[in-house]
Design an enzyme around this catalytic site. Structure first.
Site, PDB file in Angstrom:
ATOM      1  N   GLY A 160       0.915  -1.235  -0.109  1.00 14.03           N
ATOM      2  CA  GLY A 160       0.038   0.019  -0.008  1.00 14.03           C
ATOM      3  C   GLY A 160       0.815   1.240  -0.046  1.00 14.03           C
ATOM      4  CD  GLN A 199       3.274   5.923   2.655  1.00 12.33           C
ATOM      5  OE1 GLN A 199       2.425   5.293   2.199  1.00 12.33           O
ATOM      6  NE2 GLN A 199       4.298   5.002   3.243  1.00 12.33           N
ATOM      7  CB  CYS A 203       4.728   2.391   7.409  1.00 10.60           C
ATOM      8  SG  CYS A 203       4.655   3.922   6.508  1.00 10.60           S
ATOM      9  CG  LEU A 204       6.473   0.971   1.439  1.00  9.66           C
ATOM     10  CD1 LEU A 204       5.954   1.207  -0.023  1.00  9.66           C
ATOM     11  CD2 LEU A 204       7.713  -0.152   1.384  1.00  9.66           C
ATOM     12  CG  HIS A 244      -0.787   1.514   7.462  1.00  7.75           C
ATOM     13  ND1 HIS A 244       0.147   1.223   8.390  1.00  7.75           N
ATOM     14  CD2 HIS A 244      -0.178   2.301   6.571  1.00  7.75           C
ATOM     15  CE1 HIS A 244       1.364   1.488   8.083  1.00  7.75           C
ATOM     16  NE2 HIS A 244       1.115   2.299   7.013  1.00  7.75           N
ATOM     17  CD  GLU A 245      -1.083   2.556   2.689  1.00 11.66           C
ATOM     18  OE1 GLU A 245      -0.831   3.958   2.636  1.00 11.66           O
ATOM     19  OE2 GLU A 245      -0.443   1.703   3.251  1.00 11.66           O
ATOM     20  CG  HIS A 260      -0.067   7.061   5.457  1.00 12.14           C
ATOM     21  ND1 HIS A 260       1.155   7.494   6.096  1.00 12.14           N
ATOM     22  CD2 HIS A 260       0.331   5.914   5.191  1.00 12.14           C
ATOM     23  CE1 HIS A 260       2.191   6.647   6.190  1.00 12.14           C
ATOM     24  NE2 HIS A 260       1.609   5.385   5.797  1.00 12.14           N
TER      25      HIS A 260
HETATM   26 ZN    ZN Z   1       2.438   3.521   6.006  1.00 13.39          ZN
END
Ligand code: ZN
Length: 193
Positions: free
Chosen positions: A43, A48, A91-92, A133-134, A137
């Site tokens: 994701g 991000q 998380c990236l 989660h996304e 963000h």
């Molecule tokens: Zn994340």
């Protein structure tokens, strides 16, 4: 386009809904999928990649061949939440950091896709978790904000490492000052939201 890492200020930006979906948004989404696959993610949210847009993407298999597993969520909203379950997340924007997060087990989410259609998703399991989660963000909320006090303590030194790396890069001029990041986000937002 590149993935920004904690504590980049764009990760704390709360995005406003997009007014329309057009070719430029489609190009951004395709760029986001490429970046997500390069980094083996499932994701990725617009924050991000340093953009103030209310959209995120998912492919739970992280496989560019599986186009049917690709989902684009534009202006997503949760209408129902059920149950609560704790699972490990990553998380990236926090490479190689994993920690347990408690979230609703099932959610109903509505969002627009790239064709501008509004879709209602009944989600559970990893789909529900990754989407929540996304969506966080887009509100400037990070998974480390949702840890139990014990888990929070366990990631403290890792967060310190991320902070030192980030401020080091910024001191070397690799990352713009907060004020210029904020000015750029405000300008992009003015045009699209
Ligand atoms: Zn994340």
């Amino acid at each position: 386009m590149r993935i920004v890492k904690f504590p980049h200020p764009t990760l704390r930006h709360k995005s406003k809904p997009l007014l329309r979906v057009d070719g430029e948004i489609a190009d951004i989404v395709h760029g986001m999928f490429d970046l997500m696959y390069e980094n083996n993610g499932i994701g990725l949210a617009a924050n991000q990649v340093d953009l103030p847009y209310r959209l995120f993407i998912l492919n739970l298999h992280s496989d560019p061949e599986e186009k049917e597993a690709e989902f684009v969520f534009i202006n997503p909203e949760i209408s129902e939440r059920k149950g609560m379950v704790e699972r490990e997340e990553g998380c990236l924007s926090f490479p190689e950091l994993y920690a347990p997060v408690r979230r609703p087990e099932k959610v109903v989410m509505t969002a627009y896709n790239l064709a501008g259609q509004e879709i209602r998703y009944q989600m559970d399991g990893l789909f529900a978790r990754a989407a929540q989660h996304e969506l966080d963000h887009l509100d400037g909320v990070l998974f480390v904000d949702r840890l139990t006090p014990t888990a929070r303590l366990e990631v403290k030194s890792a967060l310190g490492d991320f902070e030192r790396a980030f401020y080091g890069d910024r001191d070397r001029g690799l990352i713009p000052a907060d004020a210029s990041v904020a000015a750029r986000l405000a300008e992009l937002e003015r045009l699209r939201t």
